[in-house]
Design an enzyme around this catalytic site. Structure first.
Site, short mmCIF file in Angstrom:
data_model
loop_
_atom_site.label_atom_id
_atom_site.label_comp_id
_atom_site.label_asym_id
_atom_site.label_seq_id
_atom_site.Cartn_x
_atom_site.Cartn_y
_atom_site.Cartn_z
N GLU A 27 -3.55 -9.95 3.86
CA GLU A 27 -4.44 -9.59 4.97
C GLU A 27 -5.58 -10.58 5.15
O GLU A 27 -6.05 -10.81 6.27
CB GLU A 27 -5.02 -8.18 4.74
CG GLU A 27 -4.08 -7.05 5.09
CD GLU A 27 -3.13 -6.68 3.99
OE1 GLU A 27 -2.47 -5.63 4.10
OE2 GLU A 27 -3.01 -7.45 3.00
N GLU A 38 0.82 -1.20 0.00
CA GLU A 38 0.00 0.00 0.00
C GLU A 38 0.86 1.26 0.00
O GLU A 38 0.51 2.26 -0.63
CB GLU A 38 -0.95 -0.02 1.19
CG GLU A 38 -2.02 -1.09 1.06
CD GLU A 38 -2.94 -1.17 2.25
OE1 GLU A 38 -4.14 -1.46 2.04
OE2 GLU A 38 -2.48 -0.96 3.39
#
Length: 260
Positions: free
Chosen positions: A131, A111
């Site tokens: 995740e 990210e």
């Protein structure tokens, strides 16, 4: 935090190195420190370009520090002025940022890379959004990645957590260049120097237009440009640099950019 986030300033270039062995994972304190670093970069008129990389040969950044989270470092805590990693939510960052991916780039690390403007990667770099396996959502990646690469590839990464090698990442378009590991930082600095020599007001206008146009129709964005409703565009069109660019072209010489 100087031992965990190292910076080096050379001319108009700022190098930011995440140095948290062994995975360069980011906890709340580290994220807040990065936010201050990138805020100061944004606000310093003498800095033109930033490079962000990891300290080890194995990891760029493994993202959120799950060990810290398990010991009570709140996942939804105060990440600092720029959001997670200092870049995700930093307002008005109108300067180029390069990421030099020197190894594993996953979760929040990916990210952070997606929040930069240019991504260079070593030949051994790998990418993933794992995740899903820890019962949480890659929030920024869920917003950004389907807009950067084909939808079904982005959903594959988000839903399965599978790993991409650097060649697949390059094929899908979210890596600009693949380099031998020993050439990665040299190339990052070479690119940073090129950008440092360019017109900062134009870069600022490009970044604001791209950022704001993402949620607009084409015509709405074009109208805002022509009516000088973007602050950076208005400043550019009233600047000495705008005149300097035209003069330099007419006089067949290299322009001298002053950022004003």
């Amino acid at each position: 935090m100087s031992d965990q986030i190292r910076t080096r300033r050379d001319g108009g270039v700022l190098e930011v190195v995440i140095d948290r062995p062994k995975a360069n994972a980011i906890d709340l304190a580290t994220s807040r420190a990065m936010g201050l670093i990138f805020r100061d970069f944004r606000d310093d008129p003498d800095l033109r370009v930033a490079i962000v990389t990891g300290a080890s040969e194995k990891f760029f950044c493994a993202g959120w520090d799950l060990k810290a989270a398990a010991s009570g470092d709140a996942v939804d805590g105060d990440y600092g002025v720029g959001g997670f990693g200092g870049l995700q939510e930093l307002r008005d960052l109108n300067k180029p940022v390069i990421s030099a991916i020197n190894g594993i780039c996953c979760g929040g690390g990916l990210e952070i890379a997606l929040a930069t403007d240019l991504i260079l990667a070593a030949e051994h770099a790998t990418f993933a959004l794992p995740e899903i396996r820890s019962g949480t959502v890659a929030d920024a990646a869920s917003i950004k990645l389907p807009k950067r690469i084909p939808y079904h590839i982005a959903m594959d990464m988000l839903l399965t957590g599978r790993w991409l090698d650097v060649h697949e990442a390059h094929r899908w378009g979210f890596v600009n260049e693949i380099l031998p590991a020993q050439r990665l930082m040299a190339r990052a600095w070479e690119l940073a120097r090129l950008l440092e020599s360019g017109p900062p007001l134009v870069y600022a206008a490009i970044k604001e237009i791209v950022r704001e146009a993402e949620g607009s129709t084409f015509q709405t964005a074009m109208n805002k440009i022509t009516k000088r409703q973007f602050a950076t565009v208005d400043r550019l069109y009233s600047s000495e640099d705008q005149l300097e660019g035209a003069r330099a072209f007419a006089e067949k010489r290299s322009p001298i950019w002053k950022g004003r």
